[in-house]
Every structure is written in structure tokens, then in C-alpha cells.
Design a protein around this motif. Structure first.
Motif, PDB file in Angstrom:
ATOM      1  N   SER A  40      76.159  32.360  50.515  1.00  0.00           N
ATOM      2  CA  SER A  40      75.776  32.203  52.216  1.00  0.00           C
ATOM      3  C   SER A  40      76.113  30.567  52.741  1.00  0.00           C
TER       4      SER A  40
ATOM      5  N   ALA B  83      74.077  31.555  61.471  1.00  0.00           N
ATOM      6  CA  ALA B  83      73.694  31.113  60.162  1.00  0.00           C
ATOM      7  C   ALA B  83      72.365  30.404  60.529  1.00  0.00           C
TER       8      ALA B  83
ATOM      9  N   ASN C 167      72.569  34.357  56.635  1.00  0.00           N
ATOM     10  CA  ASN C 167      73.782  34.628  57.369  1.00  0.00           C
ATOM     11  C   ASN C 167      73.873  36.296  57.852  1.00  0.00           C
TER      12      ASN C 167
ATOM     13  N   TYR D  16      74.937  40.956  55.737  1.00  0.00           N
ATOM     14  CA  TYR D  16      74.222  39.872  55.846  1.00  0.00           C
ATOM     15  C   TYR D  16      73.700  39.351  54.280  1.00  0.00           C
ATOM     16  N   ILE D  17      73.252  38.122  54.430  1.00  0.00           N
ATOM     17  CA  ILE D  17      73.166  37.112  53.164  1.00  0.00           C
ATOM     18  C   ILE D  17      71.805  36.400  53.256  1.00  0.00           C
TER      19      ILE D  17
ATOM     20  N   THR E 226      69.175  33.649  51.230  1.00  0.00           N
ATOM     21  CA  THR E 226      69.305  32.957  50.086  1.00  0.00           C
ATOM     22  C   THR E 226      68.031  32.109  50.052  1.00  0.00           C
TER      23      THR E 226
ATOM     24  N   GLU F  42      69.265  35.333  45.600  1.00  0.00           N
ATOM     25  CA  GLU F  42      70.092  35.766  46.848  1.00  0.00           C
ATOM     26  C   GLU F  42      70.210  37.309  46.803  1.00  0.00           C
TER      27      GLU F  42
ATOM     28  N   GLN G 138      72.651  40.035  49.073  1.00  0.00           N
ATOM     29  CA  GLN G 138      73.757  40.196  50.057  1.00  0.00           C
ATOM     30  C   GLN G 138      74.093  41.847  50.440  1.00  0.00           C
TER      31      GLN G 138
END
Length: 297
Positions: A35, A186, A200, A215-216, A218, A232, A234
């Protein structure tokens, strides 16, 4: 007892200084996850982030497996304003795919960039700027660690850039080549106790035959001044490839300009299954100078 209290006060002040500005006294890397932080590296800071990872995939229904290695990299530069950062990012992979659905397995070697992009990120909202009421309480350790509702308001940055894809490329959909736009939002929340949450939302390869949404999420936690752990998730969604990948790992701050990290990545499906191990490092060249304050004299 006085020495311990002084140490706690110093660490609290250092954490406050790091949290309320773009530039930080120690390196601020996006690794070990994938991210992007909402904050830039700071003006006149050049930062390099690079990692090497294994590739291990197995597609059970189609009876093929992939093994190899890859390298991911990012070069970041704080430019003109504290809020602005330009970056060059890429992932290169070299592997062997083996098809096991015939009497004799068929092997093909592959290599190319999975992605290669140049872009700029700008911080549009910083809730920590000029937050005088949130300065640390030098007399209360518990007050500094208590939850603050204002911390739910994140810093927000926007990113705009362009990908470059070559054709043919075994890691992209057929027909995807040349330049294509990439945009991202972000966000980042800095919570007391060393917790940071980054989100993100990415729209990639816009206008091609295979646009990608990602999409991320973290979450990191620094439990000492040197050690950080993270988790995380993702999500990747496109017609060519869709997946949910999870990562766990940590990082070690060697010195104020150098960080080492490691993580594992995996998913929960078999179309294909993924299990990768990664090691990386981040290093910065710090030419940052604080702006002089004009006191009217």
C-alpha cells in the motif's frame, strides 16, 4: 525513576514530531506491504525501496503450477512542496509455468514487467497539521495512549500516473499495451500506541481492454522504536485476474535512513493458490532542510 520518565518524555515528543509533518527524522517507507502512505517522503528526499520475492502458484482445476522469482522497486522524491511526491514503481517477474494436463508436462519460461508506472501523489487533507490541542501530555503516559475520536479522521492524498505495458506480456490481458492512466485515493490514520491504518483505492489501466480495480488495507504496529509488524489485505478485480491476497510480516529500522523487511503473501483459493516469501530494504538520501521561520526581525 527520573531517567525512565525522561526517556518516556523523549520518545513521546519524537513520536509527535514524526506524526505531524511530511518529513520525518527517520525513514518512512511504504514497505513491507504494497500500500501507499498518504504522506510524502518530504522535500529534497530521495528514497529507494526494493524487494525480492519468490513465486509459487498452483492452479488445481487447470492443472498448472508456476515457480520463479520477482523484484519490485520504487523510487520516490519529495518535490517542490511538502505535500507532493513523484514516484517510479515497477514489478518484474521471471518464472516457469508447467502444464500438467498432458501425459508429458509442458514447461514455458516467462519474464516481463507485471507493472511499470510513473506518477505523482499529493496530500490534499492533513488532520494532524496545526493540531495544537493534540500535543502530547508530558505528565501523563496514559493520556498519551488513550483513544481520541479525532484520530478516526484520516489524512487523504490523491495519486495520478501512467502505466507502460509492452505487448506481448504474459502477465497482462491480451491487447493491453502502451500507456494507460492510473489513479488512486490513499488515506491514513495515525492512532496512539504506534498503530497506523492505511487504505488505498486504485483504478488501474483505465481505458484498456482490462481495467483493474484494487483496494489495499494495511494495519501496522510499532511495538519498539526499531521493530514494526503489519497485516494487509489486497483485493484485485478485473476480467483477466481476480484475487484476494493477504500479507503478514515486519520491518526493522537499522538506522534513521535504512530499513530491512520481510513478509509472506498467500490467498485462500486454488485458481490459483498463491504463497510467496519476500525480503526487502529501503534507503533514503536525505537532503531535506527545514524552512526558515521569519519572526519579523
Amino acid at each position: 525513576m527520573m531517567a525512565l520518565r525522561s526517556l518516556v518524555t523523549f520518545i513521546t515528543l519524537l513520536s509527535f514530531i514524526s506524526a505531524y509533518g511530511q518529513y520525518t527524522e527517520v525513514i518512512n517507507s511504504n514497505r513491507p506491504g504494497v500500500s501507499e502512505s498518504a504522506f510524502s517522503v518530504g522535500t529534497n528526499v530521495v528514497q529507494f525501496e526494493v524487494g525480492a520475492f519468490t513465486v509459487n502458484e498452483e492452479h488445481t482445476p487447470l492443472r498448472y503450477d508456476v515457480s520463479g522469482f520477482g523484484i519490485d522497486f520504487s523510487a520516490r522524491y519529495g518535490f517542490l512542496f511538502e505535500e507532493l511526491e513523484i514516484s517510479l514503481d515497477g514489478v518484474y517477474q521471471n518464472d516457469k509455468i508447467t502444464f500438467n494436463n498432458a501425459a508429458i508436462p509442458v514447461e514455458n519460461k516467462r519474464s516481463n514487467f507485471k507493472n511499470f508506472s510513473l506518477g505523482a501523489k499529493y496530500l490534499v487533507y492533513d488532520p494532524y497539521k496545526n493540531a495544537e490541542e493534540d500535543k502530547p501530555n508530558l505528565y501523563s503516559y496514559h493520556a498519551n495512549r488513550s483513544f481520541k475520536w479525532k484520530s478516526l479522521i484520516p489524512a487523504v492524498s490523491v495519486y495520478a500516473g501512467a502505466n507502460f505495458d509492452s505487448d506481448p506480456n504474459p502477465y497482462t490481458a491480451p491487447g493491453v499495451e502502451g500507456f494507460s492512466p492510473k489513479v488512486m485515493i490513499a488515506t491514513q490514520n495515525n492512532f496512539n500506541g504506534g498503530w497506523v491504518f492505511v487504505m488505498n483505492f486504485i483504478q488501474d489501466r483505465i481505458g484498456t481492454d482490462d481495467p483493474i480495480f484494487q483496494y489495499i488495507l494495511t494495519l501496522t504496529h510499532s511495538f519498539t522504536p526499531q521493530w514494526v509488524i503489519f497485516g494487509e489485505a489486497q483485493g484485485i478485480n478485473s476480467d483477466f485476474y481476480a484475487d484476494n491476497i493477504f500479507r503478514v510480516g515486519g520491518a526493522y529500522l537499522w538506522n534513521k535512513d535504512f530499513q530491512l523487511d520481510a513478509n509472506i503473501a498467500f490467498n485462500t483459493k486454488d485458481t490459483p493458490s498463491v504463497f510467496n516469501i519476500a525480503f526487502g530494504a529501503s534507503y533514503r538520501l536525505d537532503f531535506h532542510k527545514d524552512k526558515e521561520v521569519d519572526n519579523g526581525y
